[in-house]
Design a protein around this motif. Sequence first.
Motif, mmCIF file in Angstrom:
data_model
loop_
_atom_site.group_PDB
_atom_site.id
_atom_site.type_symbol
_atom_site.label_atom_id
_atom_site.label_comp_id
_atom_site.label_asym_id
_atom_site.label_seq_id
_atom_site.Cartn_x
_atom_site.Cartn_y
_atom_site.Cartn_z
ATOM 1 N N ASN A 142 21.043 71.752 98.896
ATOM 2 C CA ASN A 142 20.342 71.610 100.260
ATOM 3 C C ASN A 142 19.395 73.298 99.309
ATOM 4 O OD1 ASN A 142 21.262 70.872 102.350
ATOM 5 N ND2 ASN A 142 22.183 72.285 102.784
ATOM 6 N N THR A 143 20.414 73.750 98.492
ATOM 7 C CA THR A 143 19.860 74.699 97.531
ATOM 8 C C THR A 143 18.684 73.616 96.420
ATOM 9 O OG1 THR A 143 21.548 76.023 97.286
ATOM 10 C CG2 THR A 143 20.226 76.565 95.360
ATOM 11 N N LYS A 144 19.163 72.683 95.467
ATOM 12 C CA LYS A 144 18.236 71.788 94.495
ATOM 13 C C LYS A 144 17.283 71.646 95.620
ATOM 14 C CE LYS A 144 21.474 70.282 92.152
ATOM 15 N NZ LYS A 144 22.215 69.204 90.697
ATOM 16 N N ALA A 145 17.213 71.324 96.835
ATOM 17 C CA ALA A 145 16.173 71.020 97.617
ATOM 18 C C ALA A 145 15.251 71.636 97.784
ATOM 19 C CB ALA A 145 16.248 69.366 98.811
ATOM 20 N N THR A 146 15.624 72.931 98.462
ATOM 21 C CA THR A 146 14.247 73.674 99.159
ATOM 22 C C THR A 146 13.916 74.478 97.298
ATOM 23 O OG1 THR A 146 16.716 74.942 99.917
ATOM 24 C CG2 THR A 146 15.370 76.581 99.646
ATOM 25 N N ASN A 147 14.836 74.906 96.561
ATOM 26 C CA ASN A 147 13.841 74.663 95.264
ATOM 27 C C ASN A 147 13.335 74.784 94.583
ATOM 28 O OD1 ASN A 147 15.524 77.404 94.774
ATOM 29 N ND2 ASN A 147 16.499 76.919 93.284
ATOM 30 N N ALA A 148 13.389 72.932 94.674
ATOM 31 C CA ALA A 148 11.949 71.617 94.121
ATOM 32 C C ALA A 148 10.990 72.346 95.581
ATOM 33 C CB ALA A 148 12.429 71.067 94.586
ATOM 34 N N ALA A 149 11.252 72.202 96.599
ATOM 35 C CA ALA A 149 9.920 72.480 97.590
ATOM 36 C C ALA A 149 9.117 73.739 97.303
ATOM 37 C CB ALA A 149 10.486 72.738 99.036
ATOM 38 N N LYS A 150 9.641 74.703 96.943
ATOM 39 C CA LYS A 150 9.172 76.179 96.489
ATOM 40 C C LYS A 150 8.546 75.935 94.971
ATOM 41 C CE LYS A 150 12.441 79.036 98.974
ATOM 42 N NZ LYS A 150 13.366 79.853 98.970
#
Length: 187
Positions: A156-164
Amino acid sequence: MVNDFLEHQKAQKIHVFWIEMEKEWNIRWLSRGRLPDTTEDPDSKLNPIQKEKQRLRNWFSNLSQKLRKQAPGKLGKFFFGKERTRLPQVTELWSRRNGNYEEKVKHLVDAKVATHNIPCNKALAVVNRHTRKVFNAQPEEVQVAMYAKLEELKNNTKATNAAKEHAPPDPKKYAAYVHSLSPSAIL
């Protein structure tokens, strides 16, 4: 003028702002015959114009300090890119779940600290050691579930950071962050 100040900060041309601000101040006030009050400190080595320049610089610095106090640390993630997060260790996840720490670990830690007179700055190591021991003694299903939960958090953190990372910067957030900078970072 405050918006100009922010724009010059963004462009890293603050020295140009001070020149323009002084010109505008001179046009507004000196052309109207309004000079700064010189009766405050007659022994001052600064002339009235220099005093006013210093007062204006102080005003902008104080403004940025006030704005910085309004939103401390909230926009650092915007300025530095990725949001800095520390994911918990698997033992931390387990100990927070359903009060496992309070039920299964705390009494062991308290007994160890009390019997060996462990100082506060060393107690965290005792907590970590006992939490790890009790977690390792748990059934394998519990451990696998905790590791799965940790993997889910990482994904979840990787996906959120990639989106940001791919999102365009928000000008309002950038302006608010510039307001929150310290005066030494501004000048």
